[in-house]
Motif scaffolding. Structure first.
Motif, PDB file in Angstrom:
ATOM      1  N   LYS A  58       0.853  -1.189   0.000  1.00 46.68           N
ATOM      2  CA  LYS A  58       0.000   0.000   0.000  1.00 46.68           C
ATOM      3  C   LYS A  58       0.885   1.233   0.000  1.00 46.68           C
ATOM      4  CE  LYS A  58      -3.928  -1.946   2.577  1.00 46.68           C
ATOM      5  NZ  LYS A  58      -4.798  -1.777   3.773  1.00 46.68           N
ATOM      6  N   ARG A  59       0.262   2.370  -0.351  1.00 48.44           N
ATOM      7  CA  ARG A  59       0.960   3.649  -0.284  1.00 48.44           C
ATOM      8  C   ARG A  59       0.092   4.652   0.463  1.00 48.44           C
ATOM      9  NH1 ARG A  59       3.498   6.521  -5.071  1.00 48.44           N
ATOM     10  NH2 ARG A  59       1.316   6.628  -5.768  1.00 48.44           N
ATOM     11  N   ALA A  60       0.749   5.465   1.297  1.00 52.70           N
ATOM     12  CA  ALA A  60       0.057   6.510   2.051  1.00 52.70           C
ATOM     13  C   ALA A  60       0.845   7.801   1.918  1.00 52.70           C
ATOM     14  CB  ALA A  60      -0.083   6.111   3.518  1.00 52.70           C
ATOM     15  N   ILE A 102       5.201  13.612   2.239  1.00 48.27           N
ATOM     16  CA  ILE A 102       5.950  12.368   2.459  1.00 48.27           C
ATOM     17  C   ILE A 102       5.074  11.211   1.991  1.00 48.27           C
ATOM     18  CG2 ILE A 102       7.055  10.878   4.165  1.00 48.27           C
ATOM     19  CD1 ILE A 102       7.488  13.328   5.916  1.00 48.27           C
ATOM     20  N   ILE A 103       5.593  10.392   1.073  1.00 48.07           N
ATOM     21  CA  ILE A 103       4.879   9.218   0.578  1.00 48.07           C
ATOM     22  C   ILE A 103       5.516   7.980   1.195  1.00 48.07           C
ATOM     23  CG2 ILE A 103       4.261   7.869  -1.459  1.00 48.07           C
ATOM     24  CD1 ILE A 103       4.225  10.416  -3.062  1.00 48.07           C
ATOM     25  N   ILE A 104       4.696   7.133   1.805  1.00 49.59           N
ATOM     26  CA  ILE A 104       5.159   5.974   2.564  1.00 49.59           C
ATOM     27  C   ILE A 104       4.646   4.705   1.900  1.00 49.59           C
ATOM     28  CG2 ILE A 104       5.125   4.838   4.828  1.00 49.59           C
ATOM     29  CD1 ILE A 104       4.507   7.618   6.033  1.00 49.59           C
ATOM     30  N   GLY A 105       5.535   3.728   1.750  1.00 47.51           N
ATOM     31  CA  GLY A 105       5.155   2.389   1.295  1.00 47.51           C
ATOM     32  C   GLY A 105       4.962   1.477   2.489  1.00 47.51           C
ATOM     33  N   LEU A 106       3.805   0.805   2.577  1.00 46.78           N
ATOM     34  CA  LEU A 106       3.437  -0.013   3.733  1.00 46.78           C
ATOM     35  C   LEU A 106       3.643  -1.495   3.434  1.00 46.78           C
ATOM     36  CD1 LEU A 106       0.145   1.844   4.746  1.00 46.78           C
ATOM     37  CD2 LEU A 106       2.463   2.201   5.638  1.00 46.78           C
ATOM     38  N   LEU A 160       7.286  -0.993  16.065  1.00 50.04           N
ATOM     39  CA  LEU A 160       7.052  -1.990  15.027  1.00 50.04           C
ATOM     40  C   LEU A 160       7.168  -1.323  13.666  1.00 50.04           C
ATOM     41  CD1 LEU A 160       6.012  -4.773  13.969  1.00 50.04           C
ATOM     42  CD2 LEU A 160       3.683  -3.872  14.283  1.00 50.04           C
ATOM     43  N   VAL A 161       8.109  -1.786  12.850  1.00 49.79           N
ATOM     44  CA  VAL A 161       8.322  -1.208  11.518  1.00 49.79           C
ATOM     45  C   VAL A 161       7.197  -1.659  10.600  1.00 49.79           C
ATOM     46  CG1 VAL A 161       9.871  -1.110   9.536  1.00 49.79           C
ATOM     47  CG2 VAL A 161      10.815  -1.116  11.849  1.00 49.79           C
ATOM     48  N   ILE A 162       6.535  -0.694   9.953  1.00 45.89           N
ATOM     49  CA  ILE A 162       5.394  -1.002   9.082  1.00 45.89           C
ATOM     50  C   ILE A 162       5.615  -0.537   7.647  1.00 45.89           C
ATOM     51  CG2 ILE A 162       3.744  -0.928  10.977  1.00 45.89           C
ATOM     52  CD1 ILE A 162       2.988   1.917   9.986  1.00 45.89           C
ATOM     53  N   GLY A 163       6.660   0.247   7.383  1.00 46.83           N
ATOM     54  CA  GLY A 163       6.850   0.735   6.017  1.00 46.83           C
ATOM     55  C   GLY A 163       8.131   1.513   5.877  1.00 46.83           C
ATOM     56  N   THR A 164       8.269   2.148   4.722  1.00 51.74           N
ATOM     57  CA  THR A 164       9.452   2.930   4.419  1.00 51.74           C
ATOM     58  C   THR A 164       9.055   4.161   3.603  1.00 51.74           C
ATOM     59  OG1 THR A 164      11.654   2.863   3.404  1.00 51.74           O
ATOM     60  CG2 THR A 164       9.910   1.665   2.282  1.00 51.74           C
ATOM     61  N   VAL A 165       9.908   5.178   3.650  1.00 53.14           N
ATOM     62  CA  VAL A 165       9.646   6.412   2.914  1.00 53.14           C
ATOM     63  C   VAL A 165      10.043   6.207   1.455  1.00 53.14           C
ATOM     64  CG1 VAL A 165      10.223   8.856   2.695  1.00 53.14           C
ATOM     65  CG2 VAL A 165       9.970   7.837   4.965  1.00 53.14           C
ATOM     66  N   LEU A 166       9.083   6.361   0.571  1.00 56.77           N
ATOM     67  CA  LEU A 166       9.357   6.237  -0.865  1.00 56.77           C
ATOM     68  C   LEU A 166       9.753   7.573  -1.479  1.00 56.77           C
ATOM     69  CD1 LEU A 166       6.378   3.910  -1.898  1.00 56.77           C
ATOM     70  CD2 LEU A 166       8.711   3.253  -1.284  1.00 56.77           C
ATOM     71  N   GLU A 167       9.081   8.643  -1.081  1.00 56.17           N
ATOM     72  CA  GLU A 167       9.379   9.984  -1.585  1.00 56.17           C
ATOM     73  C   GLU A 167       9.230  10.985  -0.437  1.00 56.17           C
ATOM     74  OE1 GLU A 167       6.967  11.036  -4.916  1.00 56.17           O
ATOM     75  OE2 GLU A 167       7.161   9.073  -5.889  1.00 56.17           O
ATOM     76  N   GLY A 168       9.985  12.086  -0.537  1.00 50.90           N
ATOM     77  CA  GLY A 168       9.878  13.156   0.450  1.00 50.90           C
ATOM     78  C   GLY A 168      10.743  12.969   1.672  1.00 50.90           C
TER      79      GLY A 168
END
Length: 354
Positions: free
Chosen positions: A128-130, A144-148, A288-296
């Motif tokens: 997912k992306r947020a 900030i765009i986050i990949g979950l 708890l790690v749930i994602g990473t920063v894709l952009e920003g």
């Protein structure tokens, strides 16, 4: 008249005295000044020195030739070596030793090759992306765009997705960042009391419970060794590692005294999230790690540069106050690393996965 014969004698030449024979060369051996019992040098002639050295050489060669034990020991050693080579047990033990050595080398090569392969928990793909729109003191700072990681932390991703999209009845909108350090920034999340709880209850779910998140955090720690909160990762805080254990107390129930546990402090509700600007191993015990920063990522780094209240936990006065249980120390600790500027999430939501 008789003539007396004359004999011609050679003229007398100047006679030199006979030269004496050359003196024998002697060799002086100076005595060491450290030996006081020798007062003068000893003189040894060349003849005596030659005779003495020859006799010493004869004695050395004779002792080796006449020594029966020298030849016998050499023969015995060669014979024992030949017997060992013909002995089947000797050959088998030698082969076993070489085989075990080869096995050890193969195991070492396998371990080295396995160390080169990264663990499977590091190979995560977003499902997912947020997005989070950030403002600093009312001025837009960026998105900030986050990949979950929905497959690796399903419970944590579901919690974060519901809060980002507003499906839980509450969201991260207008929630500010309350802690900023050189390694990570932390958002306050939703509150476990007041309006946030009432809004969450209207949806019919229990979005503020974090028991499932603790179990997921424990399973991830068992599977993935090393640092989990690396630079650019996003996580949610599910537990407080500094929380003291529950106190035991006696409670009267139905006319009987029973031992009960009293909780000290409160656990996080699983809505606060962090964005790691650098590797943050201090978060592994609580996040708890749930994602990473894709952009920003530059937006997160800009947040980390905001001026904050100085962390004074190393002060001896603060340590003593906290040790004796002074409430002022607890209140002061909550203000450490708080930003002077207002850093707020102005808008948030989910995006389609590309």
């Amino acid at each position: 008249m008789l003539r007396i014969p004359k004999f011609h004698h050679p003229p007398n030449k100047l006679q030199h005295p006979p030269t004496p024979p050359p003196p024998l060369h002697t060799q002086n051996f100076p005595t060491s000044p450290n030996l006081p019992f020798i007062n003068q040098c000893c003189t040894i002639s060349r003849r005596k020195l030659t005779v003495g050295s020859n006799s010493l050489l004869l004695l050395l060669f004779g002792s080796q030739i006449l020594d029966p034990f020298y030849n016998s020991s050499k023969a015995e050693a060669e014979e024992s070596l030949g017997e060992n080579e013909l002995d089947p047990f000797y050959n088998s033990s030698k082969a076993e030793a070489e085989e075990s050595l080869g096995e050890n080398e193969q195991e070492l090569q396998r371990s080295e090759s396995s160390n080169d392969v990264p663990p499977p928990c590091t190979e995560k793909s977003p499902t997912k992306r947020a997005f989070l729109d950030i403002s600093i003191d009312g001025q837009p700072a960026g998105r900030i765009i986050i990949g979950l990681y929905g497959n690796d932390a399903p419970a944590g991703v579901a919690r974060f997705s519901n809060l980002v999209s507003g499906a839980a009845g509450v969201s991260y909108r207008r929630k500010d960042f309350v802690k900023i350090t050189s390694n990570y920034v932390q958002n306050s999340g939703v509150r476990s009391y007041g309006v946030d709880v009432e809004l969450a209850k209207r949806t019919g779910g229990n979005e503020l419970a974090s028991e499932t998140l603790k179990d997921e955090w424990a399973s991830v720690n068992e599977k993935c060794p090393g640092i989990k909160n690396l630079a650019g990762t996003v996580g949610i805080i599910v537990r407080d590692p500094l929380k003291p254990p529950p106190k035991l107390k006696l409670v009267a129930r139905k006319g009987k005294l029973e031992v009960d546990q009293e909780e000290v402090g409160t656990e996080p509700n699983g809505t606060e999230f962090t964005i790691s600007v650098k590797d943050s191993p201090e978060l592994d015990n609580s996040t708890l790690v749930i994602g990473t920063v894709l952009e920003g990522m530059q937006v997160a780094e800009r947040i980390a540069q905001v001026k904050t209240v100085k962390d004074n936990t190393t002060s001896p006065y603060f340590r003593v106050a906290k040790l004796i249980g002074d409430k002022r120390a607890v209140v002061a600790e909550r203000g450490f690393n708080r930003p002077y500027s207002k850093v707020v999430v102005t808008n948030c939501g989910l995006l389609e996965l590309e």
